[in-house]
Write an enzyme that holds these catalytic residues in place. Structure first.
Site, PDB file in Angstrom:
ATOM      1  CE  LYS A  28      66.227  57.902   7.203  1.00 16.12           C
ATOM      2  NZ  LYS A  28      64.999  58.736   7.259  1.00 16.12           N
ATOM      3  CG  ASN A  29      65.172  59.545   3.596  1.00 17.87           C
ATOM      4  OD1 ASN A  29      64.702  58.875   4.520  1.00 17.87           O
ATOM      5  ND2 ASN A  29      65.915  60.616   3.787  1.00 17.87           N
ATOM      6  NE  ARG A 102      57.258  65.107   7.247  1.00 15.10           N
ATOM      7  CZ  ARG A 102      56.527  66.215   7.364  1.00 15.10           C
ATOM      8  NH1 ARG A 102      56.134  66.626   8.559  1.00 15.10           N
ATOM      9  NH2 ARG A 102      56.205  66.921   6.293  1.00 15.10           N
ATOM     10  NE  ARG A 131      60.708  66.695   9.390  1.00 17.46           N
ATOM     11  CZ  ARG A 131      61.279  65.491   9.354  1.00 17.46           C
ATOM     12  NH1 ARG A 131      61.559  64.873  10.451  1.00 17.46           N
ATOM     13  NH2 ARG A 131      61.500  64.902   8.194  1.00 17.46           N
ATOM     14  CG  ASP A 322      68.732  64.484   5.308  1.00 14.15           C
ATOM     15  OD1 ASP A 322      68.060  63.664   4.672  1.00 14.15           O
ATOM     16  OD2 ASP A 322      68.222  65.354   6.043  1.00 14.15           O
ATOM     17  CB  ILE A 344      65.819  72.338   4.359  1.00 17.92           C
ATOM     18  CG1 ILE A 344      66.699  72.366   3.112  1.00 17.92           C
ATOM     19  CG2 ILE A 344      64.595  71.442   4.195  1.00 17.92           C
ATOM     20  CD1 ILE A 344      65.999  72.741   1.832  1.00 17.92           C
ATOM     21  NE  ARG A 419      63.755  57.081  12.916  1.00 21.70           N
ATOM     22  CZ  ARG A 419      63.345  58.318  12.619  1.00 21.70           C
ATOM     23  NH1 ARG A 419      63.520  59.303  13.471  1.00 21.70           N
ATOM     24  NH2 ARG A 419      62.760  58.573  11.458  1.00 21.70           N
TER      25      ARG A 419
HETATM   26  C1  EPZ Z   1      62.571  64.288   3.683  1.00 21.41           C
HETATM   27  O1  EPZ Z   1      61.780  64.792   4.743  1.00 21.41           O
HETATM   28  C2  EPZ Z   1      63.585  63.362   4.329  1.00 21.41           C
HETATM   29  N1  EPZ Z   1      62.897  62.298   5.045  1.00 21.41           N
HETATM   30  C3  EPZ Z   1      64.440  64.155   5.317  1.00 21.41           C
HETATM   31  O2  EPZ Z   1      65.464  63.264   5.787  1.00 21.41           O
HETATM   32  C4  EPZ Z   1      65.118  65.314   4.581  1.00 21.41           C
HETATM   33  O3  EPZ Z   1      65.817  66.088   5.525  1.00 21.41           O
HETATM   34  C5  EPZ Z   1      64.045  66.182   3.894  1.00 21.41           C
HETATM   35  O4  EPZ Z   1      63.251  65.359   3.016  1.00 21.41           O
HETATM   36  C6  EPZ Z   1      64.666  67.309   3.072  1.00 21.41           C
HETATM   37  O5  EPZ Z   1      65.537  66.785   2.136  1.00 21.41           O
HETATM   38  C7  EPZ Z   1      62.371  61.265   4.335  1.00 21.41           C
HETATM   39  O6  EPZ Z   1      62.429  61.219   3.113  1.00 21.41           O
HETATM   40  C8  EPZ Z   1      61.700  60.189   5.151  1.00 21.41           C
HETATM   41  P1  EPZ Z   1      60.303  68.129   3.128  1.00 21.41           P
HETATM   42  P2  EPZ Z   1      60.404  65.580   4.414  1.00 21.41           P
HETATM   43  O7  EPZ Z   1      58.840  67.904   3.050  1.00 21.41           O
HETATM   44  O8  EPZ Z   1      59.786  65.014   3.212  1.00 21.41           O
HETATM   45  C9  EPZ Z   1      58.451  72.051   4.981  1.00 21.41           C
HETATM   46  C10 EPZ Z   1      66.647  61.988   7.368  1.00 21.41           C
HETATM   47  O9  EPZ Z   1      67.481  62.233   8.259  1.00 21.41           O
HETATM   48  N2  EPZ Z   1      57.113  71.494   4.779  1.00 21.41           N
HETATM   49  O10 EPZ Z   1      61.105  68.155   1.885  1.00 21.41           O
HETATM   50  O11 EPZ Z   1      59.618  65.631   5.668  1.00 21.41           O
HETATM   51  C11 EPZ Z   1      59.267  71.311   6.028  1.00 21.41           C
HETATM   52  O12 EPZ Z   1      58.920  71.738   7.320  1.00 21.41           O
HETATM   53  C12 EPZ Z   1      65.438  62.882   7.186  1.00 21.41           C
HETATM   54  O13 EPZ Z   1      66.733  60.994   6.577  1.00 21.41           O
HETATM   55  C13 EPZ Z   1      56.019  72.285   5.084  1.00 21.41           C
HETATM   56  O14 EPZ Z   1      56.152  73.425   5.524  1.00 21.41           O
HETATM   57  O15 EPZ Z   1      60.950  67.036   4.112  1.00 21.41           O
HETATM   58  C14 EPZ Z   1      60.671  71.692   5.639  1.00 21.41           C
HETATM   59  O16 EPZ Z   1      60.976  72.955   6.168  1.00 21.41           O
HETATM   60  C15 EPZ Z   1      65.444  64.074   8.124  1.00 21.41           C
HETATM   61  N3  EPZ Z   1      54.768  71.769   4.901  1.00 21.41           N
HETATM   62  C16 EPZ Z   1      60.607  71.791   4.109  1.00 21.41           C
HETATM   63  O17 EPZ Z   1      59.217  71.893   3.784  1.00 21.41           O
HETATM   64  C17 EPZ Z   1      54.570  70.524   4.394  1.00 21.41           C
HETATM   65  O18 EPZ Z   1      53.401  70.122   4.220  1.00 21.41           O
HETATM   66  C18 EPZ Z   1      61.160  70.593   3.387  1.00 21.41           C
HETATM   67  O19 EPZ Z   1      60.561  69.446   3.979  1.00 21.41           O
HETATM   68  C19 EPZ Z   1      55.701  69.735   4.089  1.00 21.41           C
HETATM   69  C20 EPZ Z   1      56.969  70.249   4.281  1.00 21.41           C
END
Ligand code: EPZ
Length: 440
Positions: A28-29, A102, A131, A322, A344, A419
């Protein structure tokens, strides 16, 4: 709006009886990002091994509203998703659809770099923490864009200059941020250097495909990615994108098999993308065999126990956030005390309330740390106190708990599970589980 549905699951009461074969789908991701990348192309792209999940349908709907033409094509041996985003009629991303997922934020990169502007709501998706998207906005502004904040939306404008290549250091290793800015940089003017990048396999998979179509991306899979932009020249589709197998789906089934399986063969996966999980489980005494594209989990019926172990989630290649809910559920069956530290996200423990109602001995120490004392038998919750899927991955964890438990369980809110997991009940039934979907 789809009708509300639930799963009804008959627990195995601790018996490890699931057996058979599970075929893992495309990630998916990864595929949601490749779909977003369609905006970078001057013609139709083909995507293979696409999971037919709700999020793919949502991304399709978002792209169609932007002007893309999308459809499934089949040949004698393959099924493709074809996306032609060569005609973009608007750069306003649909609010309702974006707020349900997201990954919609990833589209902002290709749209901004191709069309010079984009507007979108604060993205939605799994409720697992705040997020924010501050790192995306900061990076776009470094590339010359201007942000105008609406009430609940962002309007980003780079019309005059387009995006200019620059050096960007991500304050956090952000998966979405890395992918989005990597794609934005593909059409930018000059060289962009992204530092402190996420290294997930999904990023590598999309980067390699874009390069096969003429992009110039070096370093995906490391913390530094360099992109030489085309100054607005769109890519030409040359190769289909073959979606990398879903390591989170495979990891979810491995954990399920470790506590409920007699002999489960998980095929079409990439064991080396799951080293953190596999090494933890092997060290705790779980019988796991791996090959080039499969993992086999076997349990002898006698020994019911395995040693407790601690887990700290971490960016790839560390233990994936995840799989956190799934491993916590598994640890309720371990002998001894475990601590799981979630580095995370700060809001990813809601599902533990459901496990506690089933009798699990879990203490939430703080928003990032839980302690689990095992081994406990999970029991059926009282009538009317249904279990709930709180997010995609926690939903799978509650399915594991229901299969572990005695008695029958009802899990509501399962559209969240849909999803990220295609036809889950069909695949669990093929392993011998008693599970059915009802309208609730
Ligand atoms: C991706 O989300 C995945 N989703 C998530 O999977 C996964 O949990 C996550 O990466 C971490 O591995 C998709 O790829 C669609 P991040 P993403 O930006 O990109 C903070 C699932 O179940 N952050 O790596 O949104 C954020 O809040 C989903 O498949 C900021 O602070 O995650 C988090 O604490 C759930 N500011 C950390 O970084 C920003 O501008 C990592 O988030 C962006 C992120």
């Amino acid at each position: 709006m789809k009708p509300k549905e639930s799963f009804i699951i008959q627990g195995l009461a601790g018996k490890k009886s699931l057996k058979g074969k599970v075929t893992i789908n495309g990630a998916k991701n990864a595929v949601l990002k490749a779909m977003s990348a369609s905006v970078l192309f001057n013609g139709p792209i083909l995507l293979e091994n696409v999971p037919n999940t709700e999020d793919v349908k949502t991304m399709q709907a978002i792209l169609e509203k932007l002007g893309a033409k999308i459809g499934w094509e089949e040949t004698s041996e393959k099924k493709y998703l074809k996306i032609d985003a060569s005609k973009i009629k608007t750069t306003k991303i649909d609010n309702d659809l974006a707020q349900s997922m997201r990954a919609s934020v990833v589209l902002t990169g290709p749209l901004l770099s191709r069309c010079g502007n984009v507007s979108f709501p604060s993205p939605g998706g799994c409720v697992i923490g705040s997020r924010p998207i501050d790192l995306f906005i900061k990076a776009y502004e470094k590339m010359g864009a201007k942000t105008i904040l609406g009430k609940d939306s962002y309007n980003i404008d780079a019309n005059k200059t387009g995006l200019n290549g620059t050096t960007i250091f991500f304050d956090l290793q952000t998966v979405g941020g890395t992918e989005t800015l990597m794609m934005a940089a593909v059409l930018a003017k000059g060289k962009t250097i992204l530092k402190n990048c996420a290294m997930e396999p999904e990023i590598v998979s999309v980067a390699e495909w874009l390069n096969s179509c003429g992009a110039d991306i070096v370093g995906a899979g490391t913390t530094t990615i360099e992109i030489n932009g085309t100054s607005g020249k769109l890519l030409t589709p040359k190769m289909p994108y073959v979606t990398v197998p879903d390591r989170i789906e495979a990891g979810s089934f491995i954990i399920l098999s470790a506590v409920c399986g007699e002999d489960v063969y998980i095929e079409k996966c990439v064991p080396e993308h799951m080293e953190a999980l596999i090494s933890l489980l092997k060290d705790s005494g779980i019988n796991i065999e791996t090959g080039k594209d499969y993992v086999r989990v076997r349990n002898n019926k006698v020994s019911n126990s395995f040693k407790a172990f601690n887990v700290r989630t971490h960016e790839y290649p560390g233990f994936p956030t995840d799989l956190q809910a799934q491993i916590v559920t598994m640890l309720t069956q371990a002998q001894g005390e475990s601590v799981v530290f979630e580095t995370i996200f700060e809001g990813r423990f809601k599902y533990t309330e459901d496990l506690q109602r089933m009798g699990a001995n879990i203490t939430v120490m703080n928003p990032r740390e839980v302690m689990i004392k095992g081994r406990t038998d999970l029991k059926q919750v009282h009538e009317g106190e249904e279990l709930r899927a709180h997010d995609i991955r926690a939903g799978f964890a509650i399915v594991i708990a229901a299969l572990l438990s005695q008695g029958q369980s009802k899990i509501t809110n399962i559209h969240l599970i849909d999803r990220g997991y295609e036809e889950l009940e069909k695949r669990l039934k093929s392993l011998g589980a008693e599970i059915r979907r009802i309208s609730s």
